[in-house]
Design an enzyme around this catalytic site. Structure first.
Site, PDB file in Angstrom:
ATOM      1  N   HIS A 387      -0.902  -0.403   0.687  1.00  0.00           N
ATOM      2  CA  HIS A 387       0.242   0.405   1.124  1.00  0.00           C
ATOM      3  C   HIS A 387      -0.204   1.272   2.290  1.00  0.00           C
ATOM      4  O   HIS A 387      -1.275   1.885   2.235  1.00  0.00           O
ATOM      5  CB  HIS A 387       0.717   1.282  -0.045  1.00  0.00           C
ATOM      6  CG  HIS A 387       2.058   1.885   0.180  1.00  0.00           C
ATOM      7  ND1 HIS A 387       2.270   2.882   1.101  1.00  0.00           N
ATOM      8  CD2 HIS A 387       3.263   1.645  -0.397  1.00  0.00           C
ATOM      9  CE1 HIS A 387       3.548   3.222   1.083  1.00  0.00           C
ATOM     10  NE2 HIS A 387       4.173   2.474   0.177  1.00  0.00           N
ATOM     11  N   ARG A 407       9.121   7.660   4.982  1.00  0.00           N
ATOM     12  CA  ARG A 407       9.478   7.092   6.284  1.00  0.00           C
ATOM     13  C   ARG A 407      10.958   6.724   6.318  1.00  0.00           C
ATOM     14  O   ARG A 407      11.624   6.876   7.330  1.00  0.00           O
ATOM     15  CB  ARG A 407       8.590   5.883   6.595  1.00  0.00           C
ATOM     16  CG  ARG A 407       7.216   6.290   7.112  1.00  0.00           C
ATOM     17  CD  ARG A 407       6.279   5.106   7.220  1.00  0.00           C
ATOM     18  NE  ARG A 407       5.844   4.634   5.915  1.00  0.00           N
ATOM     19  CZ  ARG A 407       5.662   3.377   5.574  1.00  0.00           C
ATOM     20  NH1 ARG A 407       5.866   2.427   6.460  1.00  0.00           N
ATOM     21  NH2 ARG A 407       5.268   3.056   4.356  1.00  0.00           N
TER      22      ARG A 407
END
Ligand SMILES: Cc1cc2nc3c(=O)[nH]c(=O)nc-3n(C[C@H](O)[C@H](O)[C@H](O)COP(=O)(O)OP(=O)(O)OC[C@H]3O[C@@H](n4cnc5c(N)ncnc54)[C@H](O)[C@@H]3O)c2cc1C
Length: 602
Positions: A387, A407
């Protein structure tokens, strides 16, 4: 504690460029649209016929588009999802082309390195490369290799045995019980201690008017570099809206807007907003409800702290149950079952290539070992997900997940000079590779006091773009996790670096979750093929519920007509012989059960 004075100084560089970066993001842009394949656009509404541009996106961009007859001035020209990503990325750092993605993956992604993997020497996948840490467990002795076990007097006799009580196992147990089966759910730690309970950002489902399962399918396959098993993807995306409805009916409280409609966000590689979430604790919310539901059904027996250490086959070669070990007493217990579901989750605690991990302590690849020993094939086990945003500071948080939702809400990665350097919503493997490149090749990362690499994830952008209070409302767990260490992520950015998150591959299954061993089913992270070589955010919580449910149905159905013959451990003897013939000399045993963090010398 907070940041050290040196890190604070660097964080100020991020603050110094923040306003300008946000202005770039929010400023209206002119897009010059020309379509090469079918001739120029004649009308602005033609844009809506470009696959990937839905009504919502059209509304957002129409004022910014001017049409042209001039080839070369092309921003919107093809009929694929790539173009959509570019449009959705207006004002962001430019998304990579497919060729750029390939280049950065090849150079920086750990899966593409020559080292760290080796071909297996035993079993169905002999000759195929897998991570060394996993190969070590495959090429190890059974915990029962020398044990004397009486298989004729089982401690439990059930229709369906479910191994692993995360989201996939819980879903399988609930549905198998509804199908009339007597169910035993056994798990290694406490009921719910799992990756599922840790999941943060959300679960995908195409249940909005501008979306549908076909578009979701295309995103999944694109994200997986077109390597996914299409039948499994179709099952995943078709069942998705039904699964959201099922979870809501059971009591999961997904985030909703003022009108009471579930709101959805983007994730990396999604062409529609289809991420449903419950703050940044979506997995905890789902697990809370599934566990409660199981506890409210006395027909499902739950046995905790009892890892399965070996499957049992009967004399016809059908799976007939398993041997589990009581972690307190060390005793082995025998389960006879007409059908068995493996739902033991992932591999993160193997710390592939030395990476820290987001995973819970039980994620030690046990189910993969159990399945492989009885002859189930593995798929994509050379494909591991790192990740992009694991915590790189403070030291107590190393490797812990910073959900992609950060994000999704507007934050972006920024280098030590306060510059954006990557589109924040690239697929995970690409985004991770870009972060590694920034640190390892370009030297634009930040070094922590303990010598770790990191880049900034500019979380305060969220408060400016989405409004004050968004972080505490949408990311309460992350807020608290950092506040505990004196860092207010609504005001200061986070330091992040890729962390081992997910195994893309796993046991080979069919869409009904059956394996090549009759009576043996597998669901959840332990299964492979659905996500191909790269899973997109939010598709695992979906996968575990979709295929967990399917496993419940298929296992209960199989159990209805099944008779279990004489139980044997003949496959263990066979496997031990194979190890010997392959020249494997080791005192290692597997499954691992728990990771070993003891300090070792020599
Ligand atoms: C921090 C974090 C955040 C995430 N966020 C998201 C997200 O926002 N969206 C998304 O889609 N996905 C997310 N994921 C991925 C997703 O949560 C997992 O892939 C998924 O929950 C796995 O579910 P599972 O039921 O297959 O396995 P798990 O939930 O891990 O459950 C497996 C269970 O099996 C048990 N077990 C293991 N070995 C044995 C054994 N030998 N015998 C008996 N029991 C055993 C384990 O103890 C555990 O209880 C996240 C993962 C992590 C770690």
């Amino acid at each position: 504690m907070g940041y050290t004075p040196e890190l604070k100084e660097l964080a100020e560089k991020v603050a110094a460029t923040r306003e300008k970066r946000i202005a770039k993001r929010l400023a209206p842009k002119r897009i010059v649209a020309y379509r090469e394949d079918k001739g120029p656009f004649r009308d602005i509404r033609d844009l809506t016929r470009v696959p990937g541009i839905d009504a919502e996106i059209f509304e957002a961009i129409k004022g910014q588009v001017s049409l042209t007859d001039e080839p070369g001035k092309t921003n919107v020209n093809t009929a694929d999802a790539q173009e959509l990503e570019k449009l959705d990325g207006i004002g962001y750092f430019k998304p990579m082309t497919m060729a750029e993605r390939e280049r950065v993956l090849k150079k920086f992604h750990p899966d593409y390195k020559d080292t760290g993997m080796r071909p297996l020497v035993v079993g169905v996948n002999r000759g195929e490369r897998v991570p060394d840490e996993f190969a070590d467990l495959i090429e190890a002795h059974s915990l029962l290799a020398d044990a004397q076990i009486e298989l004729g007097k089982p401690n439990y006799d059930v229709d369906v045995l479910v191994i692993g009580a995360g989201g996939a196992g819980a879903s399988a147990a609930l549905i198998a019980q509804e199908e009339g089966a007597k169910v035993l759910l056994v798990t290694k730690l406490r009921h719910g201690d799992s990756n599922t309970v840790m999941a943060e950002g959300g679960i995908q489902a195409a249940d909005k008017p501008q979306d549908n399962p076909v578009i979701h399918f295309l995103d999944v396959v694109g994200g997986g570099h077109f390597s996914n098993d299409r039948e499994l993807v179709a099952a995943l995306t078709n069942d998705a809206p039904m699964v959201i409805e099922w979870l809501e009916r059971l009591g999961v409280m997904f985030g909703k807007d003022a009108e009471g409609v579930m709101y959805t966000l983007h994730g990396g590689g999604t062409s529609r907003k289809r991420m449903h979430s419950a703050g940044d604790m979506t997995g905890a919310e789902i697990m809370r409800v599934l566990r409660d539901e199981i506890r409210n059904r006395p027909q499902i027996e739950v046995v905790e702290f009892s890892p399965v250490v070996e499957l049992l086959l009967d004399d016809a070669g059908h799976c007939g149950g398993a041997v589990m070990k009581n972690m307190e007493t060390g005793d082995f217990k025998i389960v006879r079952a007409k059908s068995t579901v493996i739902a033991t989750g992932g591999i993160g605690r193997l710390h592939i290539q030395g990476f820290p991990t987001t995973n819970h302590y039980g994620a030690t690849a046990d189910g993969l070992i159990l399945g492989y020993r009885v002859g189930v094939g593995l798929r994509f086990m050379d494909s591991i997900q790192y990740h992009p945003t694991g915590a790189a500071y403070p030291e107590q948080n190393i490797g812990l997940l910073i959900t992609e939702k950060v994000r999704g809400l507007g934050a972006e990665p920024v280098n030590r000079d306060g510059e954006d350097f990557v589109f924040p919503k690239e697929p995970r493997d690409v985004e991770s590779s870009a972060l590694m490149r920034e640190c390892l090749e370009r030297g634009k990362g930040v070094l922590t006091p303990t010598g770790r690499h990191g880049v900034w994830l500019d979380s305060p952008m969220i408060e400016i773009i989405q409004g004050p209070g968004t972080i505490q409302h949408e990311l309460p767990a992350k807020y608290k996790q950092f506040m505990r260490h004196g860092i207010d992520i609504s005001k200061e950015p986070m330091l992040v670096y890729p962390t081992l998150h997910y195994q893309n591959g796993g046991l080979a299954i069919k869409p009904d979750t059956s394996t090549q061993i009759p009576g043996l089913f597998a669901a959840g992270e332990v299964a492979g093929g659905i996500h191909g070589r790269n899973r997109l955010m939010g598709n695992s919580l979906l996968d575990i519920t979709v295929f967990g449910r399917r496993a419940g149905i298929a296992a209960a159905k199989f159990a209805r007509g099944a008779e279990v013959g004489e139980l044997t451990l003949a496959h263990v003897e066979r496997y031990e012989r194979e190890l010997k013939e392959a020249g494997v000399e080791t005192d290692r045993t597997s499954p691992m059960i728990l990771p070993d963090y003891r300090y070792k010398t020599g």
